[in-house]
Design an enzyme around this catalytic site. Structure first.
Site, PDB file in Angstrom:
ATOM      1  N   ARG A 123       0.827  -1.380   0.290  1.00 47.77           N
ATOM      2  CA  ARG A 123       0.054  -0.287  -0.383  1.00 47.77           C
ATOM      3  C   ARG A 123       1.183   0.993  -0.480  1.00 47.77           C
ATOM      4  NH1 ARG A 123      -2.538  -3.159   3.098  1.00 47.77           N
ATOM      5  NH2 ARG A 123      -4.338  -4.218   2.043  1.00 47.77           N
ATOM      6  N   LYS A 145       1.988  11.611 -10.882  1.00 51.65           N
ATOM      7  CA  LYS A 145       1.112  10.956 -11.909  1.00 51.65           C
ATOM      8  C   LYS A 145       2.306   9.567 -11.794  1.00 51.65           C
ATOM      9  CE  LYS A 145      -1.880  13.564 -14.024  1.00 51.65           C
ATOM     10  NZ  LYS A 145      -1.826  14.028 -15.838  1.00 51.65           N
ATOM     11  N   GLU A 187       8.517  19.611 -24.791  1.00 53.99           N
ATOM     12  CA  GLU A 187       7.428  20.192 -23.358  1.00 53.99           C
ATOM     13  C   GLU A 187       8.153  21.255 -22.320  1.00 53.99           C
ATOM     14  OE1 GLU A 187       4.530  18.387 -22.265  1.00 53.99           O
ATOM     15  OE2 GLU A 187       5.888  16.713 -23.673  1.00 53.99           O
ATOM     16  N   LYS A 227       5.572  24.100 -14.573  1.00 58.21           N
ATOM     17  CA  LYS A 227       4.959  22.485 -13.933  1.00 58.21           C
ATOM     18  C   LYS A 227       5.118  22.640 -12.309  1.00 58.21           C
ATOM     19  CE  LYS A 227       4.075  17.499 -14.456  1.00 58.21           C
ATOM     20  NZ  LYS A 227       4.064  16.745 -14.928  1.00 58.21           N
ATOM     21  N   GLU A 237      -5.302  17.395 -11.278  1.00 59.43           N
ATOM     22  CA  GLU A 237      -5.857  17.221 -11.808  1.00 59.43           C
ATOM     23  C   GLU A 237      -7.405  17.892 -12.085  1.00 59.43           C
ATOM     24  OE1 GLU A 237      -3.544  16.557 -15.491  1.00 59.43           O
ATOM     25  OE2 GLU A 237      -5.001  16.020 -16.593  1.00 59.43           O
ATOM     26  N   ARG A 241      -4.187  21.842 -13.435  1.00 59.32           N
ATOM     27  CA  ARG A 241      -3.410  21.167 -14.031  1.00 59.32           C
ATOM     28  C   ARG A 241      -3.651  20.541 -15.648  1.00 59.32           C
ATOM     29  NH1 ARG A 241      -0.366  16.520 -10.648  1.00 59.32           N
ATOM     30  NH2 ARG A 241       0.757  15.595 -11.747  1.00 59.32           N
ATOM     31  N   ASN A 245      -2.196  19.813 -20.090  1.00 57.29           N
ATOM     32  CA  ASN A 245      -2.503  19.219 -21.592  1.00 57.29           C
ATOM     33  C   ASN A 245      -1.824  19.693 -22.847  1.00 57.29           C
ATOM     34  OD1 ASN A 245      -2.421  16.337 -20.505  1.00 57.29           O
ATOM     35  ND2 ASN A 245      -4.313  17.609 -19.833  1.00 57.29           N
ATOM     36  N   HIS A 248      -1.948  18.379 -26.446  1.00 57.06           N
ATOM     37  CA  HIS A 248      -1.520  17.131 -26.368  1.00 57.06           C
ATOM     38  C   HIS A 248      -2.703  16.177 -26.467  1.00 57.06           C
ATOM     39  CE1 HIS A 248       1.551  17.705 -24.362  1.00 57.06           C
ATOM     40  NE2 HIS A 248       1.675  16.308 -23.165  1.00 57.06           N
ATOM     41  N   HIS A 252      -1.617  13.700 -28.861  1.00 62.32           N
ATOM     42  CA  HIS A 252      -1.347  12.353 -28.278  1.00 62.32           C
ATOM     43  C   HIS A 252      -2.116  11.372 -29.637  1.00 62.32           C
ATOM     44  CE1 HIS A 252      -1.269  12.006 -23.599  1.00 62.32           C
ATOM     45  NE2 HIS A 252      -0.222  12.341 -24.302  1.00 62.32           N
ATOM     46  N   HIS A 264       6.766  11.288 -29.658  1.00 60.19           N
ATOM     47  CA  HIS A 264       5.604  12.724 -28.732  1.00 60.19           C
ATOM     48  C   HIS A 264       6.349  13.350 -28.919  1.00 60.19           C
ATOM     49  CE1 HIS A 264       3.344  13.023 -25.126  1.00 60.19           C
ATOM     50  NE2 HIS A 264       3.853  13.821 -24.823  1.00 60.19           N
TER      51      HIS A 264
END
Ligand SMILES: NC(=O)c1ccc[n+]([C@@H]2O[C@H](COP(=O)([O-])OP(=O)(O)OC[C@H]3O[C@@H](n4cnc5c(N)ncnc54)[C@H](O)[C@@H]3O)[C@@H](O)[C@H]2O)c1
Ligand SMILES: [Zn+2]
Length: 363
Positions: A123, A145, A187, A227, A237, A241, A245, A248, A252, A264
């Site tokens: 956990r 993330k 980025e 960031k 998010e 946040r 994106n 993206h 994507h 990417h």
């Protein structure tokens, strides 16, 4: 060495500089008492920077850690439940307790995978990030993330789990390929467009590929600061946040539709151009940002016209259909991010049925 502190549900430091791999053991022992620690890396990174004779391994031993290693086959396909399961089994078989730790040494795949294993073993155990790609350094290693891909899609299983410490040795960038530089650079451009126009000027003024010392560290810190500010405000998010994106949604879709032939970074570069141009066309933003972005990306080595031709040949309809399957689509709407001016982006909630028309106006 320079540092930046992240203040979210957990406070941790990001340290950046040349030669950090040699001091990593000492730095890590400030946040983790001597314990078992398992270095996770892919085969490429292990060959370059890992293994028993490496600076990182030896510095952990010198600092009193009991060092283990797990190595996996490089690539996005291996950011999987199977690989995560192997890490968890290794930890269990080696009798790792809740006091022991993981260390991600590698790119974003390694960081996401290791973080996911850390979040789930017993956990949750502690972990440290040592990003070795520019993308992992400025983006993936910060913000908590973590996750793995499922057969149904990328990053569909995951957890928010913050590291104890992030260490970047800028010397590892000397082995990056041009594709890996561009992945990180796009980025960084995204970060500049969202929150720091001076970062865009700095990127244009010098070639990051040849930078060393404080110039390189400061540039990376600027991208990280953008960031960090966003993640601190919205760790999970649910709001700002989503600004991260930018580029993206289209990006994507381009990446997926090209069968991952378009990297990417290149796909996101094209995505930022398309989303900016479309927002201007719709009158959401005044004209000029798409042109500015295109000029900057070209200066940074991106083949802008080729990218837009590739995206155009996929076509707005296919891109929109692909983007609708993305987890950024919430029911009937999707949040699009677009620049108002360099350093300031806004969000717009668009019905998914209007996405094709949006992409078409940006292409
Ligand atoms: N968690 C987040 O917030 C977040 C954000 C952005 C991206 N990501 C994830 O990051 C991943 C992409 O990251 P990536 O591009 O770093 O992928 P990656 O980890 O697969 O690394 C790319 C390639 O570079 C090699 N490599 C790593 N360091 C190197 C070095 N110093 N020199 C030479 N080669 C090196 C790797 O072996 C690999 O083949 C994706 O899975 C994406 O989903 C996560
Ligand atoms: Zn990205």
């Amino acid at each position: 060495m320079k540092t930046l502190t992240i203040n979210c549900s957990k406070q941790y430091e990001i340290a950046i500089g040349s030669g950090i791999l040699y001091k990593a053991g000492r730095c890590i022992s400030k946040v983790l008492p001597a314990c078992k620690i398992c270095i996770v890396s892919d085969e490429n990174v292990r060959a370059l920077y890992g293994g028993e004779q490496s600076a990182i391994y030896q510095s952990l031993l010198s600092a009193g850690f009991d060092v283990y290693e797990y190595t996996f086959t490089p690539g996005e396909d291996h950011k999987s439940l199977e690989t995560a399961g192997e890490i968890l089994d290794l930890l269990a078989n080696s009798r790792f307790s809740r006091e022991d730790a993981l260390l991600a040494l590698g790119g974003g795949v390694t960081g996401d995978l290791t973080g996911f294993a850390a979040a789930t073993y017993m956990r949750g155990i502690r972990f440290v990030q040592i990003p070795t790609t520019l993308l992992a350094c400025v983006d993936a290693s910060v913000g908590g993330k973590t996750g793995v891909n499922l057969r149904a899609g990328k990053n569909l299983a995951g957890a928010f789990w913050q590291p104890e410490l992030v260490l970047t040795d800028t010397d590892v960038f000397t082995t990056l390929t041009e594709d890996l530089w561009q992945d990180g650079l796009s980025e960084m451009v995204k970060a500049g467009m969202i929150g720091d126009p001076s970062l865009l000027r700095d990127l244009a003024d010098g070639d990051i590929r040849t930078m060393t010392g404080d110039a390189l560290t400061d540039l990376i810190l600027k991208a990280l600061a953008v960031k960090a500010r966003i993640v601190e405000k919205d760790e999970r998010e649910t709001g700002v946040r989503r600004l991260l994106n930018f580029g993206h949604t289209a990006g994507h879709a381009i990446e997926t539709c090209s069968g991952y032939e378009i990297s990417h970074g290149r796909a996101v570069a094209a995505g930022m151009l398309i989303e900016s141009a479309a927002a201007e066309h719709k009158g959401w933003a005044s004209k000029g940002n798409a042109e500015l972005l295109g000029n900057l990306l070209a200066k940074l080595g991106f083949d802008v016209s080729e990218l837009l031709t590739q995206a155009g040949s996929i076509g707005a309809a296919v891109l929109a259909e692909t983007a609708k399957g993305d987890k950024k689509a919430h029911g009937d709407t999707i949040i699009l991010v677009y620049p108002m001016r360099p350093g300031l982006c806004k969000m717009h909630e668009l019905p998914v049925d209007d996405l094709e028309d949006f992409f078409r106006s940006g292409l």
